[in-house]
Design a protein around this motif. Structure first.
Motif, PDB file in Angstrom:
ATOM      1  N   UNK A  59      23.860 -34.494  17.863  1.00  0.00           N
ATOM      2  CA  UNK A  59      25.141 -35.018  18.357  1.00  0.00           C
ATOM      3  C   UNK A  59      26.104 -33.889  18.699  1.00  0.00           C
ATOM      4  N   UNK A  60      25.976 -32.777  18.043  1.00  0.00           N
ATOM      5  CA  UNK A  60      26.850 -31.634  18.288  1.00  0.00           C
ATOM      6  C   UNK A  60      26.202 -30.613  19.225  1.00  0.00           C
ATOM      7  N   UNK A  61      24.891 -30.537  19.193  1.00  0.00           N
ATOM      8  CA  UNK A  61      24.194 -29.576  20.037  1.00  0.00           C
ATOM      9  C   UNK A  61      24.263 -29.957  21.510  1.00  0.00           C
ATOM     10  N   UNK A  62      24.293 -31.258  21.815  1.00  0.00           N
ATOM     11  CA  UNK A  62      24.364 -31.697  23.212  1.00  0.00           C
ATOM     12  C   UNK A  62      25.664 -31.237  23.881  1.00  0.00           C
ATOM     13  N   UNK A  63      26.852 -31.510  23.290  1.00  0.00           N
ATOM     14  CA  UNK A  63      28.072 -30.974  23.920  1.00  0.00           C
ATOM     15  C   UNK A  63      28.116 -29.450  23.922  1.00  0.00           C
ATOM     16  N   UNK A  64      27.523 -28.825  22.886  1.00  0.00           N
ATOM     17  CA  UNK A  64      27.481 -27.361  22.861  1.00  0.00           C
ATOM     18  C   UNK A  64      26.629 -26.807  24.000  1.00  0.00           C
ATOM     19  N   UNK A  65      25.589 -27.553  24.376  1.00  0.00           N
ATOM     20  CA  UNK A  65      24.751 -27.120  25.499  1.00  0.00           C
ATOM     21  C   UNK A  65      25.578 -27.029  26.772  1.00  0.00           C
ATOM     22  N   UNK A  66      26.593 -27.885  26.884  1.00  0.00           N
ATOM     23  CA  UNK A  66      27.464 -27.834  28.068  1.00  0.00           C
ATOM     24  C   UNK A  66      28.544 -26.762  27.923  1.00  0.00           C
ATOM     25  N   UNK A  67      29.273 -26.774  26.798  1.00  0.00           N
ATOM     26  CA  UNK A  67      30.395 -25.846  26.655  1.00  0.00           C
ATOM     27  C   UNK A  67      29.943 -24.398  26.504  1.00  0.00           C
ATOM     28  N   UNK A  68      28.872 -24.184  25.726  1.00  0.00           N
ATOM     29  CA  UNK A  68      28.398 -22.823  25.503  1.00  0.00           C
ATOM     30  C   UNK A  68      27.328 -22.426  26.510  1.00  0.00           C
ATOM     31  N   UNK A  70      26.437 -23.997  29.571  1.00  0.00           N
ATOM     32  CA  UNK A  70      26.850 -24.007  30.980  1.00  0.00           C
ATOM     33  C   UNK A  70      28.187 -23.307  31.186  1.00  0.00           C
ATOM     34  N   UNK A  71      29.241 -23.783  30.501  1.00  0.00           N
ATOM     35  CA  UNK A  71      30.575 -23.228  30.761  1.00  0.00           C
ATOM     36  C   UNK A  71      30.635 -21.735  30.469  1.00  0.00           C
ATOM     37  N   UNK A  72      30.172 -21.349  29.278  1.00  0.00           N
ATOM     38  CA  UNK A  72      30.311 -19.940  28.911  1.00  0.00           C
ATOM     39  C   UNK A  72      29.344 -19.041  29.679  1.00  0.00           C
ATOM     40  N   UNK A  73      28.047 -19.285  29.532  1.00  0.00           N
ATOM     41  CA  UNK A  73      27.072 -18.365  30.105  1.00  0.00           C
ATOM     42  C   UNK A  73      26.956 -18.481  31.625  1.00  0.00           C
ATOM     43  N   UNK A  74      26.847 -19.692  32.149  1.00  0.00           N
ATOM     44  CA  UNK A  74      26.673 -19.844  33.601  1.00  0.00           C
ATOM     45  C   UNK A  74      27.879 -19.319  34.359  1.00  0.00           C
ATOM     46  N   UNK A  89      33.670  -8.508  30.930  1.00  0.00           N
ATOM     47  CA  UNK A  89      33.648  -8.492  29.466  1.00  0.00           C
ATOM     48  C   UNK A  89      35.054  -8.569  28.891  1.00  0.00           C
ATOM     49  N   UNK A  90      36.000  -7.902  29.532  1.00  0.00           N
ATOM     50  CA  UNK A  90      37.380  -7.902  29.042  1.00  0.00           C
ATOM     51  C   UNK A  90      37.992  -9.292  29.144  1.00  0.00           C
ATOM     52  N   UNK A  91      37.843  -9.948  30.295  1.00  0.00           N
ATOM     53  CA  UNK A  91      38.447 -11.270  30.480  1.00  0.00           C
ATOM     54  C   UNK A  91      37.832 -12.282  29.521  1.00  0.00           C
ATOM     55  N   UNK A  92      36.520 -12.256  29.352  1.00  0.00           N
ATOM     56  CA  UNK A  92      35.853 -13.219  28.482  1.00  0.00           C
ATOM     57  C   UNK A  92      36.228 -12.981  27.014  1.00  0.00           C
ATOM     58  N   UNK A  93      36.697 -11.776  26.682  1.00  0.00           N
ATOM     59  CA  UNK A  93      37.164 -11.511  25.321  1.00  0.00           C
ATOM     60  C   UNK A  93      38.304 -12.440  24.943  1.00  0.00           C
ATOM     61  N   UNK A  94      38.986 -13.015  25.932  1.00  0.00           N
ATOM     62  CA  UNK A  94      40.083 -13.942  25.660  1.00  0.00           C
ATOM     63  C   UNK A  94      39.601 -15.224  24.995  1.00  0.00           C
ATOM     64  N   UNK A 146      37.455 -19.669  32.597  1.00  0.00           N
ATOM     65  CA  UNK A 146      36.759 -20.900  32.191  1.00  0.00           C
ATOM     66  C   UNK A 146      35.592 -20.580  31.267  1.00  0.00           C
ATOM     67  N   UNK A 147      34.931 -19.442  31.504  1.00  0.00           N
ATOM     68  CA  UNK A 147      33.864 -19.006  30.609  1.00  0.00           C
ATOM     69  C   UNK A 147      34.420 -18.734  29.213  1.00  0.00           C
ATOM     70  N   UNK A 148      35.585 -18.096  29.153  1.00  0.00           N
ATOM     71  CA  UNK A 148      36.233 -17.832  27.864  1.00  0.00           C
ATOM     72  C   UNK A 148      36.633 -19.136  27.177  1.00  0.00           C
ATOM     73  N   UNK A 149      37.124 -20.108  27.953  1.00  0.00           N
ATOM     74  CA  UNK A 149      37.487 -21.412  27.395  1.00  0.00           C
ATOM     75  C   UNK A 149      36.246 -22.115  26.840  1.00  0.00           C
ATOM     76  N   UNK A 150      35.121 -22.002  27.555  1.00  0.00           N
ATOM     77  CA  UNK A 150      33.878 -22.596  27.073  1.00  0.00           C
ATOM     78  C   UNK A 150      33.475 -22.031  25.724  1.00  0.00           C
ATOM     79  N   UNK A 151      33.631 -20.717  25.563  1.00  0.00           N
ATOM     80  CA  UNK A 151      33.324 -20.076  24.280  1.00  0.00           C
ATOM     81  C   UNK A 151      34.274 -20.582  23.199  1.00  0.00           C
ATOM     82  N   UNK A 152      35.555 -20.717  23.548  1.00  0.00           N
ATOM     83  CA  UNK A 152      36.549 -21.170  22.571  1.00  0.00           C
ATOM     84  C   UNK A 152      36.284 -22.602  22.130  1.00  0.00           C
TER      85      UNK A 152
END
Length: 295
Positions: A59-68, A70-74, A89-94, A146-152
């Motif tokens: 239940x938690x891994x499915x949304x993580x597959x999208x946020x982490x 797709x959003x973060x890595x892709x 790397x600097x921007x994603x540090x946010x 958006x990648x940084x937001x996905x990580x957050x």
């Protein structure tokens, strides 16, 4: 801290920093979304056969597959296609200050005035970076943000999820992200298989390094260190990753330096350090060995 553990920390952050260089090599030969897909395929093939998850964990891994996944890595790989390794790397540090802000809003976690000051400083660094020629247009900056937001967001989901072993989470996140990233690549890119077949050692190195070294090996070492030492002692070292990425980008890839990049990077890293480093805990942790010797 034992000397061997200190060098393990340096090995981990260096591995993560060089991942941006490896990805830049790969992006010269393989489309970014397809490169992300291949990374997930390799990780899933190595880890999923040896790990198991429960229905509750899914239940938690499915949304993580999208946020982490797709959003973060892709989006990170897409952004790196159009900017240099250090800037990305600097921007994603946010992602770190973003996670703190989201935790305050949704989890009612309190932020001190010092932490809010650090977050404000790090965000001002993005304003400075926006003027750098290494960010060719506004939408590239948006991709990285958006990648940084996905990580957050992923950090918030992990905090609310049941306990999942790190390698289990990594493997199943990768497996569940495959259809999301695969469909994105299918509809947005072309010539993926041809690019993979014709890729040189750099293209394959990017896939294998990102999957095995950066994900599986580095994260295994990192979580092992977190089990041994206080989080507030270990986490500040992760701030070396974007700094090393900038240096490696200049030395290995020939990336340029300019006033916007230098000052923007300093603001982001310094602001993040102010926001996340708990000086009181660090001082207490440093005193522990002395107190133990007195007993």
């Amino acid at each position: 801290m034992a000397v061997r553990h200190f060098f393990l920390i340096l090995l981990v952050v260096t591995t993560w920093a060089f991942n941006n260089v490896a990805v830049k090599w790969g992006l010269g030969e393989v489309p970014p979304l397809f490169l992300t897909l291949m990374r997930f395929v390799v990780v899933a093939l190595i880890l999923v056969p040896f790990t198991r998850v429960t229905r509750e964990q899914l239940r938690y891994l499915v949304p993580l597959a999208f946020t982490f996944g797709f959003m973060h890595f892709s989006l990170l790989f897409l952004g790196l296609k159009y900017t240099d390794a250090g800037t990305g790397a600097i921007v994603v540090q946010l992602g770190t200050p973003f996670a703190m802000i989201l935790a305050m809003i949704f989890l009612q976690e309190k932020l001190s005035l010092v932490q809010m000051l650090g977050i404000a400083i790090s965000l001002s660094g993005v304003v400075v970076l926006a003027g750098s020629p290494t960010i060719p247009t506004w939408w590239v900056l948006c991709l990285l943000l958006c990648s940084a937001v996905g990580w957050a967001v992923s950090n918030l989901i992990v905090k609310k999820s049941p306990s999942i072993k790190p390698l289990t989470m990594t493997g199943w996140l990768s497996f569940l992200a495959i259809p999301i990233v695969g469909l994105s690549s299918f509809f947005m890119e072309s010539g993926q298989l041809t690019s993979l077949v014709n890729a040189s050692w750099r293209g394959w190195f990017a896939i294998l390094y990102s999957a095995i070294c950066s994900s599986i090996v580095a994260y295994s070492l990192w979580y092992g260190l977190l089990r041994t030492y206080n989080v507030n002692l270990i986490m500040p070292y992760s701030l070396l990753t974007p700094v090393l990425s900038v240096i490696m980008g200049v030395l290995v890839l020939g990336d340029s330096m300019n006033i916007f990049k230098v000052f923007g990077s300093l603001l982001v890293v310094a602001g993040t350090a102010i926001a996340v480093i708990n000086l009181r805990n660090l001082r207490m942790h440093a005193r522990l060995p002395k107190l133990k010797r007195l007993r």
